[in-house]
Write an enzyme that holds these catalytic residues in place. Structure first.
Site, PDB file in Angstrom:
ATOM      1  CD  GLU A 168      -1.699  -6.828  -0.715  1.00 53.79           C
ATOM      2  OE1 GLU A 168      -0.943  -6.308   0.387  1.00 53.79           O
ATOM      3  OE2 GLU A 168      -1.205  -7.219  -1.809  1.00 53.79           O
ATOM      4  CD  GLU A 171      -0.792  -5.188  -5.506  1.00 57.85           C
ATOM      5  OE1 GLU A 171      -0.052  -5.672  -5.050  1.00 57.85           O
ATOM      6  OE2 GLU A 171      -1.501  -4.429  -4.800  1.00 57.85           O
TER       7      GLU A 171
END
Length: 505
Positions: free
Chosen positions: A172, A291
């Site tokens: 991320e 995810e």
């Protein structure tokens, strides 16, 4: 309410990569400590891992697992988790404001993964570290012997290399909350050079570059374009993340978020195609949705806690009590991944144990399956092979996040040997059963051999499995579906998820 569908053996989407049913586990909350690892537990094996948890994990037939993070990885020193346990440092984990004891490191986790029958997918720290540390980590894991890092591994009691072929390049990195957050071009350059270094070890290595942490980011989808323009030729996957919730208690809008996810995948697929064309590249890049899960029940309270608590060890965090509605949602989301399996090759449910997970534990006590365990299990066991196009005609509805949403959601997978067909069906309507007529073209001798159902009563939407009632919401044998006139016919209960297997001649 009536719905029709048509499934043709020759109208295929893609060969499904088994890794579509992978998982993710992070050094966060009680995922590791008190989750998979609890040396004092009555079921613990000689390595300290809970055998009751291992049994539940094995039941999911997980092909690969992403480790060790997550936000955790962006300040992680993998070297802290190797060597004698008594010599390992205790560190502060800034991501989740807790203490990391490093009693589980790469060698312990590799042993657990081996026992569970799961391939490792490792992430490198590109937040506070870089190419050199990534290179060293790969050498420690993958090189046989005769070098500093490989011989260090051998001195730690691991003679054979792990041969890890999947490596995530950070986590991320688009997020301002991320330790070491970067701008897109800056990260793309670092990912490109890191990927080249990692791939120098062996031609079979695949790398995953960070895409958007969710599709609500202000930088989405420009982030993907800029990152891929820097590293397209040297990476294999771009990651997507997305979490889901129903704070408004509007089930139909909640289920419509699956359509929103389809648009997310389609948009990034378009960015991939654009960059490939612009660069005249010959390689393909696919999506790693590494995810995904439902996360909202305790999210607000957890956020307040971890910003103020005083650096505890393995605190309870993100321990969601999933309900029937969540199970139906997860079944539908897995349908979307099957339908998009030409783009999405890898997907990881986040996470595996205790932290927004299909498996929960009580310290010193039992382990149990949450409601979302079961649709994930059915897809993993029977959703391997060839994804087929399913044409659906049924009543529709409009929601806040998507319009013209079908009440009937169906995916179908032809087994690798061609001798069985799995149909995964969701009736999203909260009150009305769905009379279905699914035409089966090219499936001689089709007959139902297994039919499992979850749900059927929207009044149970908020019912969950707990330590005290671990079997409150579980699959049951279905009825009323059969093959007549070359069609799967019958009724799907309202507010339900169904898995139907058909044997074929």
């Amino acid at each position: 309410m009536k719905g029709r569908a048509s499934i043709h053996r020759d109208f295929t989407v893609s060969q499904i990569d088994d890794r579509l049913y992978s998982a993710f586990i992070e050094h966060m909350g009680r995922a590791i400590y008190g989750g998979i690892y609890e040396p004092e537990h009555p079921t613990a094996n000689e390595h300290g891992f809970r055998k009751d948890v291992l049994e539940l994990v094995r039941g999911l037939n997980i092909p690969a697992i992403r480790y060790p993070g997550g936000n955790f990885v962006s300040a992680y020193k993998w070297e802290d988790g190797v060597g004698p346990k008594e010599d390992r440092p205790v560190r502060l984990d800034l991501a989740w404001r807790s203490k990391e004891t490093n009693q589980v490191g790469i060698n312990e986790f590799a042993k657990w993964a081996e026992d569970a029958g799961i391939e490792m997918m490792l992430a490198v720290n590109l937040g506070t570290r870089g190419i050199e540390e990534a290179r060293n980590f790969v050498e420690y894991c993958n090189h046989p012997s005769g070098t500093y890092w490989s011989d260090l591994r051998r001195s730690h009691g691991v003679e054979k290399p792990y041969g890890v072929n999947m490596w995530c390049l950070g986590n991320e990195m688009d997020g301002p909350w991320q330790i070491g957050h970067m701008e897109a071009k800056e990260y793309g350059r670092l990912a490109d050079e890191t990927s080249k270094a990692v791939k120098a070890f062996n031609r079979g290595i695949e790398t995953v570059v960070c895409g958007s942490s969710n599709d609500a980011m202000a930088t989405y989808p420009e982030w993907e374009r800029q990152v891929l323009e820097e590293c397209y030729e040297n990476v294999d996957y771009i990651s997507l993340h997305k979490y889901f919730g129903n704070n408004s208690r509007d089930s139909l809008n909640y289920f419509a978020k699956i359509e929103e996810t389809g648009r997310y995948i389609q948009a990034i697929g378009g960015v991939i195609d654009y960059v490939k064309a612009k660069k005249r590249a010959k390689n393909d890049v696919y999506i790693c949705f590494d995810e995904w899960n439902v996360w909202y029940h305790n999210r607000e309270q957890d956020s307040k806690n971890w910003h103020v608590w005083d650096w505890p060890e393995a605190p309870p965090l993100l321990e969601e009590d999933y309900n029937l509605e969540d199970a139906i949602f997860v079944g539908g989301l897995l349908n979307e991944f099957i339908r998009r399996s030409d783009r999405v090759r890898i997907a990881c449910i986040a996470q595996l144990v205790n932290v927004i997970a299909p498996i929960r534990t009580r310290t010193g006590g039992p382990a149990w399956a949450t409601t979302i365990y079961y649709p994930y299990q059915f897809a993993s066991l029977y959703g391997r092979g060839t994804a087929l196009n399913v044409a659906v005609d049924c009543p529709r509805y409009d929601a806040r996040v998507a319009q013209d949403v079908k009440y009937l959601d169906v995916s179908a997978v032809l087994a690798p040997d061609g001798r069985s067909l799995a149909v995964f069906a969701v009736n999203r309507h909260p009150e009305e059963p769905m009379e279905v007529d699914m035409a089966l073209h090219g499936f001689a001798g089709a007959r139902v051999i297994e039919h499992k159902v979850m749900g059927g009563d929207a009044s149970e939407a908020r019912e969950a499995n707990t330590c005290e009632q671990p079997n409150r919401i579980v699959p049951r044998d279905g009825s009323g579906l059969g093959v007549e006139d070359s069609a799967l016919q019958g009724t799907l209960p309202p507010f339900s998820y169904s898995m139907v297997r058909l044997a074929l001649d």
